[in-house]
Design a protein around this motif. Sequence first.
Motif, PDB file in Angstrom:
ATOM      1  N   VAL A 169       0.881  -1.291  -0.173  1.00 45.36           N
ATOM      2  CA  VAL A 169       0.027   0.233   0.103  1.00 45.36           C
ATOM      3  C   VAL A 169       0.701   1.326  -0.072  1.00 45.36           C
ATOM      4  O   VAL A 169       0.435   2.303  -0.544  1.00 45.36           O
ATOM      5  CB  VAL A 169      -0.834   0.051   1.044  1.00 45.36           C
ATOM      6  CG1 VAL A 169      -1.712   1.468   1.341  1.00 45.36           C
ATOM      7  CG2 VAL A 169      -1.848  -1.008   0.945  1.00 45.36           C
ATOM      8  N   ARG A 170       2.029   1.271   0.680  1.00 46.84           N
ATOM      9  CA  ARG A 170       2.814   2.432   0.602  1.00 46.84           C
ATOM     10  C   ARG A 170       3.239   2.900  -0.907  1.00 46.84           C
ATOM     11  O   ARG A 170       3.007   3.907  -1.135  1.00 46.84           O
ATOM     12  CB  ARG A 170       4.169   2.350   1.649  1.00 46.84           C
ATOM     13  CG  ARG A 170       4.953   3.415   1.575  1.00 46.84           C
ATOM     14  CD  ARG A 170       6.312   2.929   2.218  1.00 46.84           C
ATOM     15  NE  ARG A 170       6.085   2.855   3.641  1.00 46.84           N
ATOM     16  CZ  ARG A 170       6.053   1.732   4.342  1.00 46.84           C
ATOM     17  NH1 ARG A 170       6.421   0.494   3.576  1.00 46.84           N
ATOM     18  NH2 ARG A 170       5.693   1.501   5.635  1.00 46.84           N
ATOM     19  N   LEU A 171       3.635   1.884  -1.403  1.00 45.70           N
ATOM     20  CA  LEU A 171       3.855   2.102  -2.941  1.00 45.70           C
ATOM     21  C   LEU A 171       2.843   2.663  -3.767  1.00 45.70           C
ATOM     22  O   LEU A 171       2.852   3.538  -4.493  1.00 45.70           O
ATOM     23  CB  LEU A 171       4.581   1.001  -3.513  1.00 45.70           C
ATOM     24  CG  LEU A 171       4.954   0.876  -5.165  1.00 45.70           C
ATOM     25  CD1 LEU A 171       5.721   2.338  -5.538  1.00 45.70           C
ATOM     26  CD2 LEU A 171       5.532  -0.536  -5.588  1.00 45.70           C
ATOM     27  N   PHE A 172       1.665   1.697  -3.472  1.00 44.58           N
ATOM     28  CA  PHE A 172       0.374   2.037  -4.432  1.00 44.58           C
ATOM     29  C   PHE A 172      -0.048   3.453  -4.117  1.00 44.58           C
ATOM     30  O   PHE A 172      -0.543   4.447  -4.934  1.00 44.58           O
ATOM     31  CB  PHE A 172      -0.597   1.226  -4.159  1.00 44.58           C
ATOM     32  CG  PHE A 172      -1.945   1.424  -4.105  1.00 44.58           C
ATOM     33  CD1 PHE A 172      -2.522   1.554  -5.520  1.00 44.58           C
ATOM     34  CD2 PHE A 172      -2.679   1.753  -3.214  1.00 44.58           C
ATOM     35  CE1 PHE A 172      -3.780   2.308  -5.767  1.00 44.58           C
ATOM     36  CE2 PHE A 172      -4.106   2.222  -3.243  1.00 44.58           C
ATOM     37  CZ  PHE A 172      -4.596   2.387  -4.583  1.00 44.58           C
ATOM     38  N   ALA A 173      -0.348   3.827  -2.682  1.00 46.08           N
ATOM     39  CA  ALA A 173      -0.766   5.148  -2.352  1.00 46.08           C
ATOM     40  C   ALA A 173       0.108   6.363  -2.612  1.00 46.08           C
ATOM     41  O   ALA A 173      -0.389   7.388  -3.211  1.00 46.08           O
ATOM     42  CB  ALA A 173      -0.760   5.157  -0.733  1.00 46.08           C
ATOM     43  N   ASN A 174       1.322   6.204  -2.778  1.00 48.33           N
ATOM     44  CA  ASN A 174       2.297   7.320  -3.244  1.00 48.33           C
ATOM     45  C   ASN A 174       1.789   7.581  -4.796  1.00 48.33           C
ATOM     46  O   ASN A 174       1.821   8.597  -5.382  1.00 48.33           O
ATOM     47  CB  ASN A 174       3.712   7.120  -2.775  1.00 48.33           C
ATOM     48  CG  ASN A 174       4.032   7.600  -1.332  1.00 48.33           C
ATOM     49  OD1 ASN A 174       4.287   8.625  -1.187  1.00 48.33           O
ATOM     50  ND2 ASN A 174       4.052   6.345  -0.520  1.00 48.33           N
ATOM     51  N   MET A 175       1.940   6.293  -5.426  1.00 50.68           N
ATOM     52  CA  MET A 175       2.034   6.623  -6.873  1.00 50.68           C
ATOM     53  C   MET A 175       0.628   6.968  -7.401  1.00 50.68           C
ATOM     54  O   MET A 175       0.411   7.777  -8.115  1.00 50.68           O
ATOM     55  CB  MET A 175       2.254   5.358  -7.457  1.00 50.68           C
ATOM     56  CG  MET A 175       3.722   4.829  -7.568  1.00 50.68           C
ATOM     57  SD  MET A 175       4.774   6.243  -8.132  1.00 50.68           S
ATOM     58  CE  MET A 175       5.363   7.151  -6.645  1.00 50.68           C
ATOM     59  N   PHE A 176      -0.705   6.456  -6.409  1.00 50.97           N
ATOM     60  CA  PHE A 176      -1.869   6.890  -6.960  1.00 50.97           C
ATOM     61  C   PHE A 176      -2.028   8.574  -6.662  1.00 50.97           C
ATOM     62  O   PHE A 176      -2.519   9.218  -7.550  1.00 50.97           O
ATOM     63  CB  PHE A 176      -2.757   5.992  -6.110  1.00 50.97           C
ATOM     64  CG  PHE A 176      -4.247   6.357  -6.373  1.00 50.97           C
ATOM     65  CD1 PHE A 176      -5.006   5.613  -7.113  1.00 50.97           C
ATOM     66  CD2 PHE A 176      -5.050   7.251  -5.628  1.00 50.97           C
ATOM     67  CE1 PHE A 176      -6.300   5.989  -7.213  1.00 50.97           C
ATOM     68  CE2 PHE A 176      -6.352   7.522  -5.927  1.00 50.97           C
ATOM     69  CZ  PHE A 176      -6.956   6.877  -6.791  1.00 50.97           C
ATOM     70  N   ALA A 177      -1.639   8.792  -5.360  1.00 47.47           N
ATOM     71  CA  ALA A 177      -1.637  10.428  -5.100  1.00 47.47           C
ATOM     72  C   ALA A 177      -1.073  11.358  -6.133  1.00 47.47           C
ATOM     73  O   ALA A 177      -1.474  12.255  -6.427  1.00 47.47           O
ATOM     74  CB  ALA A 177      -1.491  10.424  -3.813  1.00 47.47           C
ATOM     75  N   GLY A 178       0.248  10.772  -6.335  1.00 47.58           N
ATOM     76  CA  GLY A 178       0.939  11.540  -7.144  1.00 47.58           C
ATOM     77  C   GLY A 178       0.419  11.888  -8.463  1.00 47.58           C
ATOM     78  O   GLY A 178       0.325  12.729  -9.014  1.00 47.58           O
ATOM     79  N   HIS A 179      -0.099  10.629  -9.023  1.00 46.78           N
ATOM     80  CA  HIS A 179      -0.678  10.845 -10.449  1.00 46.78           C
ATOM     81  C   HIS A 179      -2.085  11.714 -10.398  1.00 46.78           C
ATOM     82  O   HIS A 179      -2.284  12.468 -11.274  1.00 46.78           O
ATOM     83  CB  HIS A 179      -0.942   9.291 -11.029  1.00 46.78           C
ATOM     84  CG  HIS A 179      -1.566   9.437 -12.287  1.00 46.78           C
ATOM     85  ND1 HIS A 179      -0.767   9.866 -13.333  1.00 46.78           N
ATOM     86  CD2 HIS A 179      -2.809   8.907 -12.911  1.00 46.78           C
ATOM     87  CE1 HIS A 179      -1.453   9.566 -14.598  1.00 46.78           C
ATOM     88  NE2 HIS A 179      -2.588   9.094 -14.290  1.00 46.78           N
ATOM     89  N   MET A 180      -2.816  11.632  -9.290  1.00 45.18           N
ATOM     90  CA  MET A 180      -3.978  12.429  -9.350  1.00 45.18           C
ATOM     91  C   MET A 180      -3.687  13.838  -9.251  1.00 45.18           C
ATOM     92  O   MET A 180      -4.310  14.609  -9.745  1.00 45.18           O
ATOM     93  CB  MET A 180      -4.958  12.003  -8.107  1.00 45.18           C
ATOM     94  CG  MET A 180      -5.492  10.631  -8.193  1.00 45.18           C
ATOM     95  SD  MET A 180      -6.977  10.806  -9.442  1.00 45.18           S
ATOM     96  CE  MET A 180      -8.099  11.654  -8.098  1.00 45.18           C
ATOM     97  N   ILE A 181      -2.541  14.259  -8.388  1.00 47.02           N
ATOM     98  CA  ILE A 181      -2.279  15.540  -8.196  1.00 47.02           C
ATOM     99  C   ILE A 181      -1.619  16.149  -9.556  1.00 47.02           C
ATOM    100  O   ILE A 181      -1.965  17.310  -9.900  1.00 47.02           O
ATOM    101  CB  ILE A 181      -1.227  15.674  -6.850  1.00 47.02           C
ATOM    102  CG1 ILE A 181      -1.797  15.532  -5.755  1.00 47.02           C
ATOM    103  CG2 ILE A 181      -0.792  17.150  -7.157  1.00 47.02           C
ATOM    104  CD1 ILE A 181      -1.006  15.249  -4.678  1.00 47.02           C
TER     105      ILE A 181
END
Length: 264
Positions: free
Chosen positions: A187-199
């Motif tokens: 989840v650490r990897l997923f959440a950072n990439m998900f949030a970064g892409h959204m921003i």
Amino acid sequence: MNALTVLASGGDKFEAPGTELFDFPPLFPGGPAWLTKPVFFAVFGALVVCVVFWMAFAKPKLVPRGMQNVGEVGYMFVRDQIARPFLGKNTEQWMPLLLTLFFMVWIWNIFSVVPIIQFPIASHIAFPAVLAIFVYCVKVYLGFKHQGPVKYFTNMIPKGLPLPVYFLLVPIEYLSTFIIAPFTHAVRLFANMFAGHMILAFFSLVGFWFLFEKPTAAGFGIGLVGVVVTILLTAFELLIQFLQAFLFAMLAAMYIQSGLHADH
């Protein structure tokens, strides 16, 4: 968001990007539902790692040149900064796995800022989850093999504590080791990439909308801010992409070490 809506011209509303950014149809009409853009580029990223290191080490020379220089720098970085601090004398044995994890995850992340692709593969939870589960299985297998099925579980618990403490410590320790650790690894990897892409998608859309799609004098400043922030965040995201690959591989090394040797 209300300010953006008011400044949009023609009565049209500015709509921020949502989770639809992560929904992809099959690559071709009638194709299998699982064969999507993220799956294709996940495989492509793995092939890139294979090709790069084959070019670097297929015919190694005593004095490295070209791709061999690149390969050796990458190898030494993973060995000295990720593997050796945790694995010590077992470093070389686990370098193929850790080298692959680091560079594959890093390339998957970099795809977020590559033209045409523009999507971080790890922002789909399935990809980091599969890698984390694999590392978890390796960890448990090594624990059973090197410590024994019984000692592997008992070695997780510190010795010499008052008996009442164990009623609280044992379930917490087992929950952390077997559930929370692999979950947070993915989840650490997923959440950072998900949030970064959204921003990034949000600010780039702000810039495009107010400068090109619905240009107005009032919205020009907002559009310009969107472009500048997108550029700055892209540079910051490149750093985060590297750090997340580093952390993912580092945690894998730590978990492998915990299987090879008792924590306590």
